[in-house]
Design a protein around this motif. Structure first.
Motif, PDB file in Angstrom:
ATOM      1  N   GLU A   1     -10.360  -2.351   9.813  1.00  0.00           N
ATOM      2  CA  GLU A   1     -10.082  -3.622   9.225  1.00  0.00           C
ATOM      3  C   GLU A   1     -10.417  -3.689   7.929  1.00  0.00           C
ATOM      4  N   ARG A   2     -11.625  -3.231   7.540  1.00  0.00           N
ATOM      5  CA  ARG A   2     -12.500  -3.299   6.261  1.00  0.00           C
ATOM      6  C   ARG A   2     -11.307  -2.276   5.318  1.00  0.00           C
TER       7      ARG A   2
ATOM      8  N   TRP B   1      -1.525  -0.050   4.019  1.00  0.00           N
ATOM      9  CA  TRP B   1      -2.131   1.625   3.454  1.00  0.00           C
ATOM     10  C   TRP B   1      -1.796   2.614   4.526  1.00  0.00           C
ATOM     11  N   GLN B   2      -1.263   2.129   5.867  1.00  0.00           N
ATOM     12  CA  GLN B   2      -0.965   3.302   6.653  1.00  0.00           C
ATOM     13  C   GLN B   2       0.606   3.534   6.596  1.00  0.00           C
ATOM     14  N   SER B   3       1.291   2.950   5.897  1.00  0.00           N
ATOM     15  CA  SER B   3       2.935   3.058   5.676  1.00  0.00           C
ATOM     16  C   SER B   3       2.776   4.564   5.024  1.00  0.00           C
ATOM     17  N   PRO B   4       3.934   5.215   5.337  1.00  0.00           N
ATOM     18  CA  PRO B   4       4.144   6.735   4.913  1.00  0.00           C
ATOM     19  C   PRO B   4       4.178   6.700   3.331  1.00  0.00           C
ATOM     20  N   ALA B   5       4.896   5.908   2.713  1.00  0.00           N
ATOM     21  CA  ALA B   5       4.787   5.954   1.030  1.00  0.00           C
ATOM     22  C   ALA B   5       3.328   5.405   0.796  1.00  0.00           C
ATOM     23  N   ARG B   6       2.700   4.473   1.241  1.00  0.00           N
ATOM     24  CA  ARG B   6       1.454   3.944   0.708  1.00  0.00           C
ATOM     25  C   ARG B   6       0.224   5.094   1.120  1.00  0.00           C
ATOM     26  N   ALA B   7       0.624   5.658   2.335  1.00  0.00           N
ATOM     27  CA  ALA B   7      -0.505   6.942   2.504  1.00  0.00           C
ATOM     28  C   ALA B   7      -0.254   7.942   1.354  1.00  0.00           C
ATOM     29  N   LEU B   8       0.913   8.250   1.312  1.00  0.00           N
ATOM     30  CA  LEU B   8       1.160   9.444   0.160  1.00  0.00           C
ATOM     31  C   LEU B   8       0.652   9.164  -1.069  1.00  0.00           C
TER      32      LEU B   8
END
Length: 51
Positions: A9-10, A19-26
């Motif tokens: 959560e933090r 932050w866990q979406s594929p694009a954002r994680a990349l």
């Protein structure tokens, strides 16, 4: 006591809810690899910050 759920959560608050979406994680992975000082040892700081 900090649980894994509390830490995740933090992370979401620090990096944004997506932050866990594929694009954002990349994007996050690329930033960690491209900027000096953000390698594996950077994660130690994050872990400490998360408590």
């Amino acid at each position: 006591m900090n649980t894994v759920a509390q830490r995740l959560e933090r992370v979401g608050r620090l990096l944004g809810e997506d932050w866990q979406s594929p694009a954002r994680a990349l994007e996050i992975q690329m930033a960690l690899r491209l900027f000096p000082g953000t390698g594996p040892f950077w994660l130690v700081g994050v872990t400490r910050a998360l408590g």
